[in-house]
Design a protein around this motif. Structure first.
Motif, short mmCIF file in Angstrom:
data_model
loop_
_atom_site.label_atom_id
_atom_site.label_comp_id
_atom_site.label_asym_id
_atom_site.label_seq_id
_atom_site.Cartn_x
_atom_site.Cartn_y
_atom_site.Cartn_z
N GLY A 230 0.79 -1.21 0.00
CA GLY A 230 0.00 0.00 0.00
C GLY A 230 0.83 1.27 0.00
O GLY A 230 0.28 2.36 -0.19
N LEU A 231 2.13 1.15 0.22
CA LEU A 231 3.01 2.31 0.18
C LEU A 231 3.44 2.66 -1.25
O LEU A 231 4.11 3.69 -1.46
CB LEU A 231 4.26 2.05 1.03
N LEU A 232 3.10 1.81 -2.21
CA LEU A 232 3.43 2.04 -3.62
C LEU A 232 2.16 2.40 -4.39
O LEU A 232 1.07 1.94 -4.05
CB LEU A 232 4.04 0.78 -4.24
N ASP A 233 2.31 3.19 -5.44
CA ASP A 233 1.15 3.41 -6.30
C ASP A 233 0.92 2.15 -7.13
O ASP A 233 1.75 1.23 -7.16
CB ASP A 233 1.33 4.65 -7.17
N GLU A 234 -0.22 2.08 -7.78
CA GLU A 234 -0.60 0.85 -8.49
C GLU A 234 0.41 0.47 -9.56
O GLU A 234 0.74 -0.71 -9.74
CB GLU A 234 -1.98 1.03 -9.11
N ARG A 235 0.95 1.46 -10.25
CA ARG A 235 1.92 1.20 -11.31
C ARG A 235 3.17 0.55 -10.75
O ARG A 235 3.68 -0.45 -11.30
CB ARG A 235 2.25 2.51 -12.02
N ASP A 236 3.70 1.09 -9.65
CA ASP A 236 4.92 0.54 -9.07
C ASP A 236 4.67 -0.83 -8.44
O ASP A 236 5.50 -1.74 -8.56
CB ASP A 236 5.49 1.50 -8.03
N ALA A 237 3.54 -1.00 -7.76
CA ALA A 237 3.24 -2.30 -7.15
C ALA A 237 3.11 -3.38 -8.22
O ALA A 237 3.59 -4.51 -8.03
CB ALA A 237 1.94 -2.20 -6.34
N THR A 238 2.50 -3.04 -9.35
CA THR A 238 2.37 -4.00 -10.45
C THR A 238 3.73 -4.36 -11.01
O THR A 238 4.02 -5.54 -11.29
CB THR A 238 1.47 -3.43 -11.54
N LEU A 239 4.59 -3.37 -11.19
CA LEU A 239 5.94 -3.63 -11.69
C LEU A 239 6.68 -4.60 -10.78
O LEU A 239 7.31 -5.56 -11.25
CB LEU A 239 6.73 -2.33 -11.81
N VAL A 240 6.62 -4.36 -9.48
CA VAL A 240 7.34 -5.22 -8.54
C VAL A 240 6.77 -6.63 -8.57
O VAL A 240 7.52 -7.62 -8.65
CB VAL A 240 7.28 -4.63 -7.12
N GLY A 257 24.86 -4.23 -11.58
CA GLY A 257 24.22 -4.40 -12.88
C GLY A 257 22.97 -3.58 -13.00
O GLY A 257 22.48 -2.97 -12.04
N ASP A 258 22.41 -3.56 -14.21
CA ASP A 258 21.24 -2.76 -14.51
C ASP A 258 19.98 -3.61 -14.40
O ASP A 258 19.99 -4.70 -13.86
CB ASP A 258 21.37 -2.15 -15.91
N GLY A 259 18.89 -3.07 -14.93
CA GLY A 259 17.64 -3.81 -14.94
C GLY A 259 16.70 -3.46 -13.80
O GLY A 259 15.61 -4.02 -13.71
N LEU A 260 17.10 -2.56 -12.92
CA LEU A 260 16.25 -2.14 -11.80
C LEU A 260 15.59 -0.80 -12.11
O LEU A 260 16.10 -0.02 -12.92
CB LEU A 260 17.08 -2.01 -10.53
N PRO A 261 14.45 -0.51 -11.49
CA PRO A 261 13.82 0.80 -11.68
C PRO A 261 14.79 1.93 -11.29
O PRO A 261 15.62 1.77 -10.39
CB PRO A 261 12.61 0.76 -10.74
N ASP A 262 14.64 3.05 -11.95
CA ASP A 262 15.50 4.19 -11.69
C ASP A 262 15.28 4.72 -10.28
O ASP A 262 14.14 4.88 -9.83
CB ASP A 262 15.23 5.29 -12.71
N ARG A 263 16.39 5.00 -9.58
CA ARG A 263 16.30 5.46 -8.20
C ARG A 263 15.57 6.79 -8.08
O ARG A 263 14.79 7.00 -7.15
CB ARG A 263 17.71 5.58 -7.61
N ALA A 264 15.81 7.69 -9.00
CA ALA A 264 15.20 9.01 -8.90
C ALA A 264 13.73 8.98 -9.31
O ALA A 264 12.91 9.69 -8.72
CB ALA A 264 15.97 10.00 -9.78
N GLU A 265 13.38 8.19 -10.30
CA GLU A 265 12.03 8.20 -10.83
C GLU A 265 11.07 7.26 -10.10
O GLU A 265 9.89 7.57 -9.93
CB GLU A 265 12.05 7.85 -12.32
N ARG A 266 11.57 6.09 -9.69
CA ARG A 266 10.69 5.09 -9.06
C ARG A 266 11.40 4.47 -7.85
O ARG A 266 11.66 3.27 -7.81
CB ARG A 266 10.30 4.02 -10.08
N PRO A 267 11.70 5.27 -6.84
CA PRO A 267 12.50 4.78 -5.71
C PRO A 267 11.81 3.69 -4.91
O PRO A 267 12.45 2.77 -4.40
CB PRO A 267 12.75 6.03 -4.87
N GLY A 268 10.48 3.76 -4.76
CA GLY A 268 9.77 2.74 -3.99
C GLY A 268 9.80 1.39 -4.69
O GLY A 268 10.03 0.35 -4.05
N ALA A 269 9.57 1.40 -5.99
CA ALA A 269 9.63 0.15 -6.75
C ALA A 269 11.03 -0.44 -6.70
O ALA A 269 11.21 -1.66 -6.57
CB ALA A 269 9.20 0.39 -8.19
#
Length: 325
Positions: A230-240, A257-269
């Motif tokens: 519930g601390l994430l918006d629906e978009r981020d929760a779905t991504l995770v 390595g890469d492949g993770l959500p961007d820290r600045a744009e989607r820190p919760g995800a």
């Protein structure tokens, strides 16, 4: 003294009240370790702390299956998850149970001489294989393994393992008042179910442990951990959720390595996904990017738990696939 906790400042066990104090008291009595760090780390979220303790107590400590055999499974899980703190803890617990030769072999990176022990260790490292225990024992062995898939992630995310792992000789640790208490606890068999009155949450029991204290504890822990979503918006929760579902349930992410959500744009995800797949990669920068007002220690613990539980469920799906195949 430098704190062993990363990113949070939990209250000392002696100053707590309510559910947290009750869990600490039961951990001290039945686990034999006062102020056990994984539970202190979770204490900002009492329901989560109680669920984690209940699952570990009812699977690893209680029941009829061999404590040594369950410790082997927990050791295998912790080694696979790259959790040196937990690997060291299970080595010490094997020593406390009198399994000195086995503990020494594992500490040196060896394999058990006993073939049955070897199969249990291997299954802990990759639970997609055949289950080396009976169906009646599944709640204890599967519960132990999934408890430590969760606890490993909490430890790697929220505890400074270098500070927490002292490297002391097990014989010296056990030859003390605290060590004697640990030995007594490991060699006892706590009455099943006594952790359940501490639970603050409830949820559906898994098929592999339905109708048992382990099943009740697992349902409670899952319910408590889901709150972090519930601390994430629906978009981020779905991504995770989708990213963890695509994981094979075994292979940890590389150390970089890469492949993770961007820290600045989607820190919760990013934080939740790291907690699920590579909690040892969480940095202060990751936490700082997400933890802004009104987020607190309570929120961070819940978000880590959400990612950790998604990983537990992905591992569980692999176990059920084997059982149903």
């Amino acid at each position: 003294m430098t704190s062993p906790f990363r990113f949070t400042a939990p209250d000392p066990a002696g100053s707590t009240t309510g559910t947290v104090a009750a869990v600490h008291a039961q951990v001290t009595r039945d686990f034999g370790i006062e102020s056990a760090l994984p539970f202190v780390a979770l204490s900002a979220a009492p329901g989560l702390m109680a669920g984690t303790w209940a699952l570990m107590r009812e699977s690893l400590l209680s029941g009829r299956a061999s404590r040594t055999e369950k410790e082997l499974v927990a050791f295998g899980v912790s080694a696979a998850n790259r959790c040196p703190f937990c690997v060291g803890a299970h080595t010490l617990l094997l020593h406390a149970g009198g399994d000195h030769e086995l503990a020494g072999t594992l500490a040196r990176g060896g394999r058990p001489d006993d073939p049955d022990h070897g199969r249990l260790l291997a299954w802990g490292q990759d639970m997609r294989g055949p289950q080396p225990f009976t169906a009646d024992e599944a709640p204890e062995f599967v519960g132990t393994a999934l408890a430590f898939h969760f606890i490993n992630r909490v430890v790697s995310a929220l505890i400074d393992e270098e500070l927490a792992t002292g490297g002391a000789d097990p014989a010296e640790l056990l030859d003390s008042e605290a060590g004697h208490a640990l030995v007594r606890a490991v060699r006892a068999r706590p009455e099943p179910g006594l952790s359940l009155p501490l639970l603050e949450t409830a949820g559906p029991q898994p098929a592999w442990a339905a109708g048992t204290p382990v099943g009740t504890a697992f349902g409670a822990l899952r319910s408590a951990a889901y709150a972090g979503g519930g601390l994430l918006d629906e978009r981020d929760a779905t991504l995770v959720r989708e990213s963890v579902a695509d994981w094979d349930g075994v292979t940890p992410l590389p150390l970089s390595g890469d492949g993770l959500p961007d820290r600045a744009e989607r820190p919760g995800a990013r934080l939740a996904l790291l907690a699920a797949l590579a909690p040892y990669r969480i940095t202060a920068e990751d936490v700082k990017a997400w933890r802004v007002e009104p987020f607190t220690d309570h929120c961070l613990v819940l978000l880590v738990a959400f990612g950790a539980m998604l990983a537990v469920e992905r591992v569980e799906a692999g176990v059920l696939g084997v059982a149903q195949g």
